[in-house]
Scaffold this active site. Structure first.
Site, mmCIF file in Angstrom:
data_model
loop_
_atom_site.group_PDB
_atom_site.id
_atom_site.type_symbol
_atom_site.label_atom_id
_atom_site.label_comp_id
_atom_site.label_asym_id
_atom_site.label_seq_id
_atom_site.Cartn_x
_atom_site.Cartn_y
_atom_site.Cartn_z
ATOM 1 N N HIS A 565 61.237 33.155 63.414
ATOM 2 C CA HIS A 565 62.479 32.803 64.088
ATOM 3 C C HIS A 565 62.611 31.282 64.237
ATOM 4 O O HIS A 565 63.464 30.661 63.603
ATOM 5 C CB HIS A 565 62.565 33.486 65.455
ATOM 6 N N HIS A 570 65.502 27.951 62.681
ATOM 7 C CA HIS A 570 65.942 26.805 63.496
ATOM 8 C C HIS A 570 65.401 25.476 62.983
ATOM 9 O O HIS A 570 66.162 24.552 62.668
ATOM 10 C CB HIS A 570 65.496 27.007 64.945
ATOM 11 N N HIS A 757 68.858 34.590 60.062
ATOM 12 C CA HIS A 757 68.754 34.353 61.494
ATOM 13 C C HIS A 757 69.283 35.539 62.284
ATOM 14 O O HIS A 757 68.686 35.942 63.287
ATOM 15 C CB HIS A 757 69.497 33.082 61.895
ATOM 16 N N ASN A 761 67.078 37.591 65.090
ATOM 17 C CA ASN A 761 67.387 37.062 66.423
ATOM 18 C C ASN A 761 68.080 38.071 67.326
ATOM 19 O O ASN A 761 67.668 38.268 68.464
ATOM 20 C CB ASN A 761 68.256 35.811 66.320
ATOM 21 N N ILE A 907 72.364 30.031 68.584
ATOM 22 C CA ILE A 907 71.705 30.536 69.789
ATOM 23 C C ILE A 907 70.229 30.694 69.477
ATOM 24 O O ILE A 907 69.861 30.899 68.310
ATOM 25 C CB ILE A 907 72.299 31.881 70.250
#
Length: 907
Positions: A565, A570, A757, A761, A907
């Site tokens: 993740h 990110h 993602h 997520n 997010i």
């Protein structure tokens, strides 16, 4: 108050001064243009926009000439004010309305695509003030239109840019500019950008039209501006960045620790030979006093710098401040810690956990003050009952249909294919299983999982046959975790193993776990501390098997959060975004293609560095690796991360979960047909790839146009050499010489930001919201027969299990954060959808048609996924109590929905 003459000035390109220019007579157009030509500029960056229903006003008659010399044009600016305003904001807006109404607040100047033969730069109009405001629909009072009337010479040519200057005291958010009056219809200048005040930065801003140009195609009148735009985003690498800056630069992860506050909060710098890592956005803050290599921290609620247009827009910001990440991190977690500190304890029975959803957690009247300080997320309902207050959680989907499903082996295995972390399972292709770690440090390399152990679980099938028929699979966290076990297990309340788990695909299509190996580092008296557990048939063995599975789930939760993740989506996306702004003009077609997939990522990453992955933050407090969490993430980057393997088909082939098959979509065939994540992902990947290929082929007519594109080559070089500098010498970086090279690189980035993602997520609360299903840490090792704890285990195995998983406080913290991370914002922009504020993102009708086909394709994919979720032959999607696999359904509403693919990592 500014004088009227201020609006007939333009800043000098070299000195930054403002020099007055008298209004020219009709016969003096070109002379006037000469005096006004040198304009210092910085360029607007397209930013994500809040949806609006702004309506473009009808165009005035085309090319209405005044005499023989000029064309009257009208420039309309659409500005978005704050939706929710304080009294002071309203007063300031009223004053700005007045200032703009009399033409003293904003000025504009058109720039032609054509070169002025005398000045050798693009032709300029006069600088004119923006005045008044136009009527807007009453349901959008925060959107206001301003206008300026200009007269340009009849040989002005097509407008290609606008220079805009803000004389107001405050910045304002410009949605777009539309220029009416030219013969070919309205000209759109997309903005969705903050326009800084001259008191903060004396430079004016430049906006380009929505026409995309490769560098070699740039109109002569815009070439200098195009280059100036790129240079302006780079900065000089010096000084601390200010809120209004739009500077993109690189820095290592040296702001996670706070050594000035405590030695316990000191953390190593990530980025460099010792601990390689992707780079983040540079903020330029001073070094800490205790460690010159570490950057001082900005603590909540003060914001960490990101370039101005990367920050959340108001709707997103409000969603956070009224119940999402900031509320939870700033208020909920500290308040819960204070409230629970006197009575935090382990769950005593499973009913205690169930009561969090059924009855809520009761806070006694004497502790009311802590609830009063909360701004609670939507999943936490605040109830009043007889002076006591309750925190009540929504039931996670994993237990909403079958509250006992998490106990079963088939559900444990199903989640490796259709859960929140379905990207680590591999086909078992080599036996015996061997470690790659140094045996002199970490003991014998060969696994304790033997052929005999496995064949005992294969129902008469030989190991060789099972491997040849693709029936055996493995999740191997041995090598990534073993180097950290000793340090992690020295932390208070942390006890983990390095794990390997073997799965068998049964003849009826069900995956089940058949062996778990749990390892500890070697000791002088025991050089091989490895134990293998299998599913037994007596009560004791069954409970030990449950504990072994819990340890595996804990490892899975940590690797999921820190590697798959945070790191792979990110952290690895941020350098692509920084490089795009530093090397690609906003008029570059690839910048326009990538821009929706960069929205909010830098801001959410800055918030994560501030409160999630920092020393003493949520991740360290609630996940097994503790203070070594980010070191482990760095180790994974060093040993595992490869850009070429982030492409979905390449990743599936690397893991042995697919084989090459040119006859199949994406060129691969799945080894397990009923692999929901992979099956749905390939649909999304294929749609993205086709969209990108059509887009690239439209703008690049041959491969030489790719290799000769100086901006795209500089962008790719900077990603490799600066953004991922610790990997720059790796041989696996793809070349960027052909249209197909560019298609694959861009597809990989868009997939990472969107589908990948979303898949890892938005299932965090649906799967992790019930702590026993995915404990984020374990506090005890499995008791052995020669240990005192073993007797307690035999007397009360449930108590042993519950005392091993997170406490009530830790569980509540994790549940709250997982809820936040699983939540879609009301202004989310989903893949294949075009927000009203981006309707004029590009002028090219062929590209618009390609996008319509892409959107229609995604709608078809949604129908296909829904049909799959009703196919009872696909047992990992359907069945009694089995939740459907919806994480890759493209669309969603706001909230915790367990579905939806946003364009970007927001997010």
């Amino acid at each position: 108050m500014l004088s009227q003459s201020a609006f007939h000035r333009s800043p000098s390109l070299f000195s930054g001064r403002i020099t007055p220019s008298p209004t020219p007579k009709p016969g003096q157009w070109h002379a006037a243009m000469n005096r006004r030509a040198m304009v210092r500029t910085v360029v607007a960056k397209k930013a994500g926009a809040v949806k609006s229903t702004s309506v473009v006003k009808p165009s005035p008659p085309a090319e209405k000439e005044t005499g023989k010399e000029g064309i009257e044009v009208r420039v309309v600016l659409t500005v978005k004010n704050k939706i929710k305003q304080r009294l002071l904001d309203k007063i300031e807006d009223s004053w700005e309305y007045f200032v703009n109404g009399i033409g003293k607040g904003i000025s504009v100047q058109l720039v032609s695509e054509e070169i002025d033969p005398d000045t050798k730069v693009g032709k300029r109009s006069l600088v004119e003030p923006v005045r008044g405001w136009l009527p807007k629909p009453s349901d959008h009072p925060y959107i206001v239109d301003y206008a300026a009337n200009l007269t340009v010479p009849s040989d002005f040519g097509r407008p290609g840019a606008i220079i805009i200057t803000n004389f107001l005291q405050n910045e304002f958010f410009l949605m777009e500019i539309v220029v009416h009056g030219f013969s070919d219809g309205p000209t759109f200048f997309p903005a969705n950008s903050w326009i800084h005040s001259r008191k903060d930065n004396p430079s004016s801003r430049i906006l380009f039209t929505n026409k995309a140009y490769l560098p070699s195609q740039t109109p002569d009148g815009l070439k200098d501006m195009r280059q100036n735009e790129i240079v302006s985003h780079r900065g000089n690498g010096k000084g601390e960045r200010k809120k209004h800056d739009r500077i993109y630069d690189y820095a290592p992860y040296n702001d996670l620790g706070n050594p000035d506050k405590s030695d316990e909060l000191a953390r190593p710098v990530l980025g460099g030979l010792e601990m390689p890592y992707p780079r983040r956005c540079r903020t330029g803050r001073r070094s800490t006093k205790s460690d010159p290599s570490s950057e001082s921290r900005i603590e909540k609620p003060h914001p960490v710098y990101v370039p101005r247009d990367e920050t959340f827009e108001e709707i997103k910001e409000n969603a956070f401040s009224t119940g999402r990440l900031k509320a939870l991190l700033h208020n909920l977690v500290p308040a819960l810690a204070a409230a629970f500190s006197r009575r935090d304890s382990q769950f005593e029975c499973f009913s205690d956990i169930d009561r969090l959803y059924k009855d809520g957690f009761i806070v006694k009247a004497e502790e009311e003050s802590f609830v009063d300080r909360l701004i609670i997320s939507s999943v936490l309902k605040n109830f009043m009952t007889m002076g006591d207050k309750l925190l009540k959680y929504d039931i996670p989907s994993i237990i909403s249909r079958d509250r006992f499903s998490w106990l079963r082996d088939n559900e444990f295995a199903r989640q490796t294919l259709a859960g929140v972390n379905p990207v680590d399972i591999q086909r078992l292709r080599e036996f015996p299983i061997r470690s790659k770690l140094d045996p002199t440090i970490y003991g014998p390399q060969e696994s304790a999982i033997t052929k005999e152990i496995l064949e005992h679980e294969l129902n008469g099938m030989s190991l060789e046959e099972a491997m040849e028929t693709n029936r055996l699979f493995i999740i191997d966290y041995h090598d990534i975790l073993l180097p950290y076990i000793k340090r992690i297990n020295s932390l208070k309340g942390r006890k983990i193993y390095a794990s390997r788990t073997i799965f068998l695909s049964t003849r009826n299509g069900i995956l089940r776990p058949i062996a778990i190996e749990l390892s500890l580092p070697p000791s002088p008296s025991n050089p091989s501390r490895k134990r293998v557990y299998t599913h037994g048939h007596d009560a004791t063995t069954n409970w030990i098997w449950k504990l072994a599975k819990a340890h595996v789930c804990t490892n899975d939760a940590g690797v999921h959060q820190l590697v798959n993740h945070w790191l792979r989506t990110h952290a690895c996306m941020e350098p692509y975004i920084i490089a795009a702004h530093r090397q690609l003009s906003s008029m570059h077609p690839i910048f326009k293609l990538l821009h929706p997939h960069m929205r909010y990522t830098m801001e959410i990453n800055a918030l994560a560095r501030q409160s999630l992955i920092n020393g003493g933050g949520i991740i360290e407090s609630c996940f097994s690796p503790g203070k070594y969490s980010m070191e482990l993430s760095s180790a994974a980057y060093k040993s595992m991360w490869r850009f070429d393997m982030e492409a979905l088909p390449a990743d599936l082939i690397r893991r042995g979960m697919a084989v090459e098959d040119p006859s199949m979509p994406c060129g691969v065939r799945l080894v397990l047909e009923d692999y929901p994540y992979a099956a749905d992902s390939l649909l999304i990947w294929s749609a993205i790839e086709d969209w990108v290929r059509g887009y690239v082929n439209h703008f690049y007519h041959d491969s030489s146009s790719v290799s000769c594109d100086k901006e795209i080559q500089a962008w790719w070089d900077e990603i490799k050499n600066k953004g991922h500098a610790d990997k720059k010498y790796e041989p696996w970086w793809p070349n960027l010489n052909t249209k197909e090279d560019l298609t694959r690189i861009v597809t990989t980035m868009i997939w990472t930001a969107s589908g990948q993602h979303a898949a890892i997520n938005f299932g965090q609360y649906p799967f992790g919201g019930y702590m026993p299903n995915r404990p984020t840490l374990m506090k005890k090792l499995i008791p052995q027969e020669d240990e005192p704890e073993y007797e307690k285990f035999l007397l009360n195995p449930q108590q042993t299990f519950l005392s091993s998983i997170p406490s009530q406080l830790q569980a509540t913290q994790v549940m709250a954060v997982q809820d936040t991370l699983s939540t879609h914002s009301p202004d989310e922009e989903y893949i294949g959808q075009l927000a009203a504020s981006h309707a004029n993102w590009i002028s090219d009708n062929h590209v618009k048609n390609l996008f319509k086909k892409f959107s229609a394709r995604l709608e078809e994919i949604e129908e296909t996924i829904n049909k799959r979720n009703k196919d009872f032959h696909l047992k990992n999607r359907t069945g009694a109590g089995v939740p459907p696999y919806e994480l890759l359904l493209p669309s969603s509403g706001p909230g915790v929905t367990g579905r939806g693919i946003p364009n970007s990592i927001s997010i």
